[in-house]
Design an enzyme around this catalytic site. Structure first.
Site, PDB file in Angstrom:
ATOM      1  CG  HIS A  24      -1.983  -1.046   1.151  1.00 24.46           C
ATOM      2  ND1 HIS A  24      -3.055  -0.950   0.292  1.00 24.46           N
ATOM      3  CD2 HIS A  24      -2.125  -2.226   1.802  1.00 24.46           C
ATOM      4  CE1 HIS A  24      -3.823  -2.026   0.426  1.00 24.46           C
ATOM      5  NE2 HIS A  24      -3.276  -2.823   1.343  1.00 24.46           N
ATOM      6  CD  GLU A  34      -7.252  -4.225  11.252  1.00 21.82           C
ATOM      7  OE1 GLU A  34      -8.207  -4.837  10.766  1.00 21.82           O
ATOM      8  OE2 GLU A  34      -7.406  -3.309  12.068  1.00 21.82           O
ATOM      9  CB  SER A  35      -4.868  -4.525   5.576  1.00 24.16           C
ATOM     10  OG  SER A  35      -4.307  -3.921   4.454  1.00 24.16           O
TER      11      SER A  35
HETATM   12  C1  LIG Z   1      -8.182 -10.406   3.480  1.00 16.39           C
HETATM   13  C2  LIG Z   1      -6.865  -9.758   3.807  1.00 16.39           C
HETATM   14  C3  LIG Z   1      -6.246  -8.904   2.899  1.00 16.39           C
HETATM   15  C4  LIG Z   1      -5.055  -8.295   3.212  1.00 16.39           C
HETATM   16  N1  LIG Z   1      -4.411  -7.556   2.256  1.00 16.39           N
HETATM   17  C5  LIG Z   1      -3.241  -6.951   2.555  1.00 16.39           C
HETATM   18  C6  LIG Z   1      -2.551  -6.224   1.568  1.00 16.39           C
HETATM   19  O1  LIG Z   1      -2.929  -6.213   0.411  1.00 16.39           O
HETATM   20  N2  LIG Z   1      -1.442  -5.558   1.917  1.00 16.39           N
HETATM   21  C7  LIG Z   1      -0.980  -5.547   3.193  1.00 16.39           C
HETATM   22  O2  LIG Z   1      -0.017  -4.862   3.463  1.00 16.39           O
HETATM   23  N3  LIG Z   1      -1.580  -6.304   4.149  1.00 16.39           N
HETATM   24  C8  LIG Z   1      -2.684  -7.013   3.851  1.00 16.39           C
HETATM   25  N4  LIG Z   1      -3.298  -7.786   4.783  1.00 16.39           N
HETATM   26  C9  LIG Z   1      -2.707  -7.903   6.094  1.00 16.39           C
HETATM   27  C10 LIG Z   1      -1.563  -8.899   6.133  1.00 16.39           C
HETATM   28  O3  LIG Z   1      -1.871 -10.054   5.403  1.00 16.39           O
HETATM   29  C11 LIG Z   1      -1.297  -9.245   7.591  1.00 16.39           C
HETATM   30  O4  LIG Z   1      -1.126  -8.063   8.317  1.00 16.39           O
HETATM   31  C12 LIG Z   1      -0.066 -10.090   7.778  1.00 16.39           C
HETATM   32  O5  LIG Z   1      -0.056 -11.198   6.916  1.00 16.39           O
HETATM   33  C13 LIG Z   1      -0.020 -10.556   9.225  1.00 16.39           C
HETATM   34  O6  LIG Z   1       1.112 -11.351   9.403  1.00 16.39           O
HETATM   35  P1  LIG Z   1       1.382 -12.045  10.784  1.00 16.39           P
HETATM   36  O7  LIG Z   1       2.723 -12.630  10.689  1.00 16.39           O
HETATM   37  O8  LIG Z   1       1.102 -11.082  11.893  1.00 16.39           O
HETATM   38  O9  LIG Z   1       0.241 -13.155  10.933  1.00 16.39           O
HETATM   39  P2  LIG Z   1       0.163 -14.633  10.352  1.00 16.39           P
HETATM   40  O10 LIG Z   1       0.639 -14.715   8.977  1.00 16.39           O
HETATM   41  O11 LIG Z   1      -1.227 -15.090  10.630  1.00 16.39           O
HETATM   42  O12 LIG Z   1       1.184 -15.438  11.241  1.00 16.39           O
HETATM   43  C14 LIG Z   1       0.893 -15.810  12.569  1.00 16.39           C
HETATM   44  C15 LIG Z   1       1.444 -17.189  12.794  1.00 16.39           C
HETATM   45  O13 LIG Z   1       1.285 -17.532  14.165  1.00 16.39           O
HETATM   46  C16 LIG Z   1       1.094 -18.912  14.241  1.00 16.39           C
HETATM   47  N5  LIG Z   1       0.477 -19.260  15.525  1.00 16.39           N
HETATM   48  C17 LIG Z   1      -0.733 -18.885  15.983  1.00 16.39           C
HETATM   49  N6  LIG Z   1      -0.978 -19.468  17.180  1.00 16.39           N
HETATM   50  C18 LIG Z   1       0.120 -20.203  17.484  1.00 16.39           C
HETATM   51  C19 LIG Z   1       0.449 -21.043  18.586  1.00 16.39           C
HETATM   52  N7  LIG Z   1      -0.385 -21.287  19.595  1.00 16.39           N
HETATM   53  N8  LIG Z   1       1.654 -21.656  18.580  1.00 16.39           N
HETATM   54  C20 LIG Z   1       2.529 -21.471  17.535  1.00 16.39           C
HETATM   55  N9  LIG Z   1       2.226 -20.705  16.469  1.00 16.39           N
HETATM   56  C21 LIG Z   1       1.048 -20.066  16.438  1.00 16.39           C
HETATM   57  C22 LIG Z   1       0.196 -19.207  13.054  1.00 16.39           C
HETATM   58  O14 LIG Z   1       0.278 -20.579  12.672  1.00 16.39           O
HETATM   59  C23 LIG Z   1       0.722 -18.266  12.002  1.00 16.39           C
HETATM   60  O15 LIG Z   1       1.621 -18.896  11.122  1.00 16.39           O
HETATM   61  C24 LIG Z   1      -4.482  -8.473   4.481  1.00 16.39           C
HETATM   62  C25 LIG Z   1      -5.083  -9.345   5.386  1.00 16.39           C
HETATM   63  C26 LIG Z   1      -6.246 -10.013   5.034  1.00 16.39           C
HETATM   64  C27 LIG Z   1      -6.829 -11.011   5.959  1.00 16.39           C
END
Ligand SMILES: Cc1cc2nc3c(=O)[nH]c(=O)nc-3n(C[C@H](O)[C@H](O)[C@H](O)COP(=O)(O)OP(=O)(O)OC[C@H]3O[C@@H](n4cnc5c(N)ncnc54)[C@H](O)[C@@H]3O)c2cc1C
Length: 486
Positions: free
Chosen positions: A49, A343-344
């Site tokens: 973005h 989130e995004s």
């Molecule tokens: C519909 C949608 C559209 C989006 N579009 C965009 C976009 O276009 N551009 C942008 O910048 N962002 C976008 N986002 C946001 C972006 O995808 C997220 O902010 C980002 O992927 C989050 O990453 P994360 O590592 O925090 O979470 P995750 O990728 O969910 O990683 C968290 C990890 O924690 C692990 N976990 C959970 N509980 C446990 C446990 N008890 N023990 C061990 N492991 C555990 C899970 O298995 C997972 O692998 C979008 C999100 C969504 C849902």
């Protein structure tokens, strides 16, 4: 005793791991899934973005701008696909044009460069397939697209190369803080997992939609993350250039609305919906959700080529009630660092968040820079994108690069073998799919999955019936008994 345990191998956990791996520290990333990038990081729009949506002064705004600007250099260092294709937010009414002006001003306050309001005619010159109803748009040249899998895997592989350890299939069940004793003269965290007890001086909570669970185990200041589901429809590459820029409608309080965008791999992506759900594992798609996506997208483009849809999927936004990211050390749990409510635009912000956590971690747990740190990593070989000369070279080194396994995406046996034997290599069909694109094409693995299973079984030296789609429980051959496998 680890210096840092990171819970979550999504884009955030992997980015933090890579930044921390620049220092002399003992780092472990744990994830309950069988592969990296199995959570929200695998199911999103893949947009980098520009940064005009976020409220000025918010963490979302701050990290969006920095993350966006880091992406070019990072994609070169870590060799993952990124394109600065630009984005458009469409206006259909006079009221919309006022909102577009407000978005532009907000973007400028946030520090977004090269924002421009353009007329409906200009919009259709740039994008001939956009609706005749469009009377103006906010054009953001700094918007981009990335492959979320390759981006996350690149960060993880590079962190691993620089000494970070990874434990997959490891579910964190309970966390508690233990005070210093004579035997261990510093406070640490006791982490109970399904693979045994782990101990670490600090914890980084990057558990996506589950981050509230871990935060609330160590802090009295409770947070609540509501999973907000987004459903998508993915179209075949034959209509991948239906639009060239990412096309948004005006955002609402539920998010950035339904977009139509090309992907870095040449598909067309349409979505997402935005619906709060109760179940943190609910990534189902529905007829209603997909109808909504197609209907809303049809307002932006004319004659959406619905017959070219090849699959649907959904992802969960980790929406925290405060509406902003929660990033930093927990006030009442020293050494516990939250990266919650991401989130995004979390994907865009990931490199900037990783850097920030590394900086504040250095104050809590100082460490020396690692002289052996390797900033770069070589991406996946793609025979489909190699020149004729390169192909000849690869094939002369290994004839398996001449054996095409996935006909839709032209992925060879050699590429699949590489994906298995790389650091943090693939062990599942989905793991192969995300690294090589075998199974991502028109037939959605209808033809290649038995062959890919065979290669996985051969290379991992297991029975084919032990190969799963995405880890424990996702067996592809019925009647499988784990104890039968030698
Ligand atoms: C519909 C949608 C559209 C989006 N579009 C965009 C976009 O276009 N551009 C942008 O910048 N962002 C976008 N986002 C946001 C972006 O995808 C997220 O902010 C980002 O992927 C989050 O990453 P994360 O590592 O925090 O979470 P995750 O990728 O969910 O990683 C968290 C990890 O924690 C692990 N976990 C959970 N509980 C446990 C446990 N008890 N023990 C061990 N492991 C555990 C899970 O298995 C997972 O692998 C979008 C999100 C969504 C849902």
């Amino acid at each position: 005793m680890y210096d840092v345990i990171i819970i979550g191998a999504g884009v955030i956990g992997c980015s933090v791991a890579r930044e921390l791996s620049k220092y002399e520290r003992k780092i472990l990333v744990v994830d309950k899934a069988s592969d990296i990038c199995e959570g929200t990081s695998k199911a999103n729009s893949g947009i980098i973005h520009a940064g005009f949506d976020a409220k000025p002064g918010s963490l979302k705004a701050k990290f969006n701008i920095i993350g966006n600007q880091m992406m070019e250099e990072l994609s070169k260092q870590l060799d993952f696909p990124f394109q600065r294709n630009g984005s458009l937010v469409l206006g259909f009414t006079k009221e919309d044009l006022i909102e577009l002006e407000k978005l532009k001003s907000q973007g400028e306050i946030n520090g977004v460069r090269e924002l421009e309001i353009i007329t409906g005619e200009n919009v259709r010159e740039l994008e001939p397939n956009l609706s005749k109803e469009v009377i103006g748009a906010l054009y953001a040249k700094q918007g981009g697209i990335v492959c979320p899998f390759h981006f996350t895997i690149a960060l993880a592989e590079n962190a691993f190369l620089n000494g970070a350890e990874f434990m997959l299939n490891t579910e964190v069940l309970q966390i508690s803080r233990v005070s210093a004793t004579e035997e261990i003269p510093f406070d640490f965290y006791h982490i109970e997992t399904n693979q045994g007890i782990l101990r670490s001086r600090t914890v980084v909570n990057a558990a996506g939609v589950y981050a509230d669970l871990f935060h609330n185990m160590v802090s009295e200041h409770k947070i609540k993350i509501v999973p907000r589901k987004g459903e998508y429809c993915l179209f075949d590459k034959c209509v991948g250039n239906y639009v060239h820029k990412t096309v948004f409608q005006l955002p609402s309080k539920m998010g950035k609305g339904v977009l139509v965008t090309p992907t870095v791999h040449g598909n067309l992506l349409v979505g997402p919906t935005a619906e709060d759900v109760l179940d943190k594992e609910d990534i189902s798609t529905s007829e209603d959700g997909l109808k909504e996506v197609l209907k809303k997208a049809s307002r932006s483009v004319t004659d959406l080529p619905i017959k070219q849809a090849i699959t649907s999927f959904a992802g969960l936004r980790a929406h925290e009630e405060s509406g902003d990211f929660i990033i930093g050390e927990c006030e009442d749990a020293k050494g516990f660092f939250d990266v919650a409510g991401i989130e995004s635009p979390g994907l865009t912000c990931a490199p900037a968040i990783g850097e920030y956590i590394s900086n504040i971690m250095s104050q809590y747990l100082p460490a020396n820079l690692k002289s052996s740190f390797q900033a770069s990593r070589k991406g996946f070989i793609s025979i489909a994108h190699a020149s004729f000369e390169e192909r000849k070279q690869y094939i002369s080194e290994n004839p398996a690069y001449a054996n095409v396994i996935c006909r839709c995406e032209m992925v060879t046996e050699g590429e699949i073998m590489d994906a298995i034997h790389r650091p943090l290599g693939a062990t599942t069909l989905d793991g192969i799919k995300r690294r090589t694109r075998a199974g991502m094409g028109r037939c959605q693995s209808g033809f290649c999955s038995p062959k890919v299973m065979g290669i996985l079984a051969r290379e991992l030296k297991v029975d084919p019936s032990a190969i799963t789609k995405s880890g424990e429980g996702a067996y592809l051959i019925t009647g499988f008994n784990k104890d039968d496998v030698v």
